[in-house]
Design a protein around this motif. Structure first.
Motif, PDB file in Angstrom:
ATOM      1  N   HIS A  51       0.813  -1.217   0.000  1.00 53.78           N
ATOM      2  CA  HIS A  51       0.000   0.000   0.000  1.00 53.78           C
ATOM      3  C   HIS A  51       0.849   1.270   0.000  1.00 53.78           C
ATOM      4  O   HIS A  51       0.312   2.376  -0.125  1.00 53.78           O
ATOM      5  N   VAL A  52       2.159   1.130   0.139  1.00 52.68           N
ATOM      6  CA  VAL A  52       3.049   2.299   0.177  1.00 52.68           C
ATOM      7  C   VAL A  52       3.454   2.666  -1.246  1.00 52.68           C
ATOM      8  O   VAL A  52       3.809   1.789  -2.035  1.00 52.68           O
ATOM      9  N   PRO A  53       3.390   3.946  -1.633  1.00 46.53           N
ATOM     10  CA  PRO A  53       3.803   4.363  -2.984  1.00 46.53           C
ATOM     11  C   PRO A  53       5.215   3.848  -3.301  1.00 46.53           C
ATOM     12  O   PRO A  53       6.128   3.972  -2.467  1.00 46.53           O
ATOM     13  N   PRO A  54       5.408   3.253  -4.475  1.00 43.41           N
ATOM     14  CA  PRO A  54       6.679   2.568  -4.758  1.00 43.41           C
ATOM     15  C   PRO A  54       7.909   3.459  -4.740  1.00 43.41           C
ATOM     16  O   PRO A  54       8.979   3.032  -4.297  1.00 43.41           O
ATOM     17  N   LEU A  55       7.808   4.697  -5.234  1.00 46.45           N
ATOM     18  CA  LEU A  55       8.978   5.571  -5.226  1.00 46.45           C
ATOM     19  C   LEU A  55       9.356   5.984  -3.804  1.00 46.45           C
ATOM     20  O   LEU A  55      10.532   6.082  -3.464  1.00 46.45           O
ATOM     21  N   PHE A  56       8.330   6.207  -2.963  1.00 46.17           N
ATOM     22  CA  PHE A  56       8.626   6.504  -1.559  1.00 46.17           C
ATOM     23  C   PHE A  56       9.259   5.290  -0.897  1.00 46.17           C
ATOM     24  O   PHE A  56      10.225   5.416  -0.129  1.00 46.17           O
ATOM     25  N   LEU A  57       8.723   4.112  -1.179  1.00 49.44           N
ATOM     26  CA  LEU A  57       9.257   2.878  -0.612  1.00 49.44           C
ATOM     27  C   LEU A  57      10.725   2.702  -0.994  1.00 49.44           C
ATOM     28  O   LEU A  57      11.573   2.407  -0.151  1.00 49.44           O
ATOM     29  N   THR A  58      11.024   2.899  -2.271  1.00 49.50           N
ATOM     30  CA  THR A  58      12.394   2.761  -2.743  1.00 49.50           C
ATOM     31  C   THR A  58      13.309   3.799  -2.102  1.00 49.50           C
ATOM     32  O   THR A  58      14.394   3.481  -1.605  1.00 49.50           O
ATOM     33  N   LEU A  62      16.311   2.961   0.536  1.00 48.86           N
ATOM     34  CA  LEU A  62      17.709   3.191   0.146  1.00 48.86           C
ATOM     35  C   LEU A  62      18.416   4.129   1.121  1.00 48.86           C
ATOM     36  O   LEU A  62      19.588   3.927   1.447  1.00 48.86           O
ATOM     37  N   VAL A  63      17.722   5.156   1.583  1.00 48.29           N
ATOM     38  CA  VAL A  63      18.326   6.063   2.565  1.00 48.29           C
ATOM     39  C   VAL A  63      18.622   5.305   3.858  1.00 48.29           C
ATOM     40  O   VAL A  63      19.713   5.420   4.436  1.00 48.29           O
ATOM     41  N   LEU A  64      17.648   4.508   4.329  1.00 52.87           N
ATOM     42  CA  LEU A  64      17.870   3.716   5.541  1.00 52.87           C
ATOM     43  C   LEU A  64      18.993   2.701   5.332  1.00 52.87           C
ATOM     44  O   LEU A  64      19.777   2.427   6.239  1.00 52.87           O
ATOM     45  N   GLY A 202      23.593   4.628  -2.164  1.00 58.11           N
ATOM     46  CA  GLY A 202      22.227   4.448  -1.673  1.00 58.11           C
ATOM     47  C   GLY A 202      21.614   5.749  -1.191  1.00 58.11           C
ATOM     48  O   GLY A 202      20.431   6.013  -1.444  1.00 58.11           O
ATOM     49  N   LEU A 203      22.408   6.583  -0.519  1.00 64.51           N
ATOM     50  CA  LEU A 203      21.883   7.846   0.008  1.00 64.51           C
ATOM     51  C   LEU A 203      21.458   8.769  -1.126  1.00 64.51           C
ATOM     52  O   LEU A 203      20.345   9.308  -1.115  1.00 64.51           O
ATOM     53  N   VAL A 204      22.334   8.968  -2.112  1.00 67.82           N
ATOM     54  CA  VAL A 204      22.002   9.851  -3.234  1.00 67.82           C
ATOM     55  C   VAL A 204      20.831   9.274  -4.044  1.00 67.82           C
ATOM     56  O   VAL A 204      19.904  10.002  -4.420  1.00 67.82           O
ATOM     57  N   SER A 205      20.855   7.971  -4.298  1.00 71.66           N
ATOM     58  CA  SER A 205      19.780   7.334  -5.052  1.00 71.66           C
ATOM     59  C   SER A 205      18.460   7.442  -4.300  1.00 71.66           C
ATOM     60  O   SER A 205      17.406   7.703  -4.904  1.00 71.66           O
ATOM     61  N   GLY A 206      18.500   7.249  -2.976  1.00 73.65           N
ATOM     62  CA  GLY A 206      17.283   7.347  -2.180  1.00 73.65           C
ATOM     63  C   GLY A 206      16.701   8.753  -2.183  1.00 73.65           C
ATOM     64  O   GLY A 206      15.484   8.934  -2.287  1.00 73.65           O
ATOM     65  N   LEU A 207      17.568   9.755  -2.081  1.00 70.58           N
ATOM     66  CA  LEU A 207      17.080  11.134  -2.112  1.00 70.58           C
ATOM     67  C   LEU A 207      16.462  11.472  -3.465  1.00 70.58           C
ATOM     68  O   LEU A 207      15.442  12.176  -3.540  1.00 70.58           O
ATOM     69  N   LEU A 233      13.412  -3.652   5.298  1.00 70.00           N
ATOM     70  CA  LEU A 233      13.652  -3.592   3.862  1.00 70.00           C
ATOM     71  C   LEU A 233      14.924  -2.804   3.556  1.00 70.00           C
ATOM     72  O   LEU A 233      15.744  -3.217   2.722  1.00 70.00           O
ATOM     73  N   GLY A 234      15.099  -1.685   4.248  1.00 70.71           N
ATOM     74  CA  GLY A 234      16.269  -0.846   4.000  1.00 70.71           C
ATOM     75  C   GLY A 234      17.568  -1.477   4.464  1.00 70.71           C
ATOM     76  O   GLY A 234      18.573  -1.448   3.760  1.00 70.71           O
ATOM     77  N   LEU A 235      17.544  -2.079   5.651  1.00 75.08           N
ATOM     78  CA  LEU A 235      18.768  -2.670   6.179  1.00 75.08           C
ATOM     79  C   LEU A 235      19.095  -4.002   5.514  1.00 75.08           C
ATOM     80  O   LEU A 235      20.235  -4.454   5.571  1.00 75.08           O
ATOM     81  N   GLY A 236      18.089  -4.620   4.861  1.00 77.99           N
ATOM     82  CA  GLY A 236      18.286  -5.921   4.228  1.00 77.99           C
ATOM     83  C   GLY A 236      18.445  -5.832   2.724  1.00 77.99           C
ATOM     84  O   GLY A 236      19.507  -5.484   2.215  1.00 77.99           O
ATOM     85  N   PRO A 237      17.368  -6.134   1.958  1.00 80.34           N
ATOM     86  CA  PRO A 237      17.507  -6.237   0.494  1.00 80.34           C
ATOM     87  C   PRO A 237      17.859  -4.935  -0.208  1.00 80.34           C
ATOM     88  O   PRO A 237      18.435  -4.966  -1.300  1.00 80.34           O
ATOM     89  N   LEU A 238      17.517  -3.787   0.342  1.00 83.69           N
ATOM     90  CA  LEU A 238      17.861  -2.524  -0.291  1.00 83.69           C
ATOM     91  C   LEU A 238      18.967  -1.785   0.469  1.00 83.69           C
ATOM     92  O   LEU A 238      19.113  -0.576   0.354  1.00 83.69           O
ATOM     93  N   GLY A 239      19.738  -2.540   1.236  1.00 84.39           N
ATOM     94  CA  GLY A 239      20.835  -1.933   1.983  1.00 84.39           C
ATOM     95  C   GLY A 239      22.000  -2.883   2.124  1.00 84.39           C
ATOM     96  O   GLY A 239      22.939  -2.871   1.339  1.00 84.39           O
TER      97      GLY A 239
END
Length: 301
Positions: A51-58, A62-64, A202-207, A233-239
């Motif tokens: 239910h979370v917007p995908p770009l916000f989720l990504t 990535l920032v986390l 990840g930080l730049v991509s997340g921003l 999600l951030g600390l695992g598959p996207l981090g």
């Protein structure tokens, strides 16, 4: 006599060199399998946060995901002093890949789009000789790549045929597969950078993803449970997975690692079934056999 001693030295040193190389490859495979294990949780977490917007989720993930590198950078800021083209490559890999993948998931059936996305392990195997000097593609690598992709396809589709009527929606997924494969290989072509710099990627991509969210999506409304899952999600598959993946690519053979990556869709599907309380299907068991066979064949090559 001198030549005889030199020959004897080379013969005695060769086994040690082979053992050292074998240990390095084992470490690289361990890092790759760690990344694959974390990526396996991506589908299950994504379903819980559907239910979370995908770009916000990504963007938020990535920032986390960059947070573990922050203490190291505070102690040594030079860890993030990398050439601009290296940073551009990192943003290309993390931001562009996820942006195109989510775009594909919006315009094509999720299962089929995900199948096209999982072309990236095969592309790593096939593109390695083109993008990395000193790499040579053998027929066994091609066979292992095709065998592994067959297993990945079977794991994701369950033997069903993708809907050709929505083929246009698969183009972003195909582009995403190419981006991740080329990013993974091109990290070996840029000047050497510390794995800590993955946090900067990840930080730049997340921003950037959060900026796109602000421009293109409605505001996200999250509960406390959502934030907890987002942290996983951030600390695992996207981090954490990105740090392990970078270590694996720095140490190991990209062709072997690409073939091992075919375990990702099988592990992801199995975990998703476990979360949903479903039993493994015959197609998943067969897919596992195909992918393990591909990995063994590729490493023996």
């Amino acid at each position: 006599m001198r030549q005889g001693f030199e020959n004897l030295f080379r013969e005695s040193a060769a086994p040690g060199a082979h053992r050292t190389l074998a240990l390095v490859n084992m470490r690289a495979n361990a890092y790759a399998l760690g990344a694959i294990a974390l990526w396996a949780s991506l589908a299950a977490l994504a379903v819980s946060l559907g239910h979370v917007p995908p770009l916000f989720l990504t963007g938020a993930a990535l920032v986390l995901g960059s947070v573990p590198s922050w203490p190291l950078v505070l102690r040594d800021p030079a860890q993030w002093r990398i050439p601009l083209r290296t940073l551009a490559l990192g943003v290309y890999g993390l931001f562009a890949y996820h942006f195109l993948l989510f775009l594909a998931l919006r315009h094509a059936p999720a299962v089929q789009a995900n199948l096209i996305n999982y072309l990236w392990p095969l592309l790593i195997v096939l593109l390695a000789p083109l993008l990395l000097p000193g790499m040579r593609l053998r027929w066994t690598h091609v066979l292992a790549g095709l065998l592994g992709f067959s297993g990945a396809a079977l794991a994701i589709t369950g033997g069903h045929t993708p809907d050709a009527a929505l083929a246009w929606g698969y183009l972003p997924a195909l582009a995403a597969a190419f981006i991740w494969a080329s990013y993974s290989l091109l990290t070996r072509r840029v000047p050497a950078f510390p794995t800590t710099a993955i946090g900067l990627f990840g930080l730049v991509s997340g921003l950037l993803a959060l900026l796109c969210h602000a421009l293109l999506e409605p505001a996200a409304q999250l509960q406390a449970r959502d934030w907890a899952l987002l942290a996983l999600l951030g600390l695992g598959p996207l981090g954490g997975a990105f740090f392990l993946w970078d270590k694996a690519l720095k140490l190991g053979d990209a062709r072997h690692i690409g073939i091992l990556s075919y375990l990702t869709p099988v592990a992801s599907t199995a975990l998703l079934m476990l979360v949903r309380g479903q039993s493994p299907s015959a197609s998943l068991v067969l897919a596992t056999a195909l992918i393990l066979g591909a990995a063994i064949l590729g490493m023996r090559a």
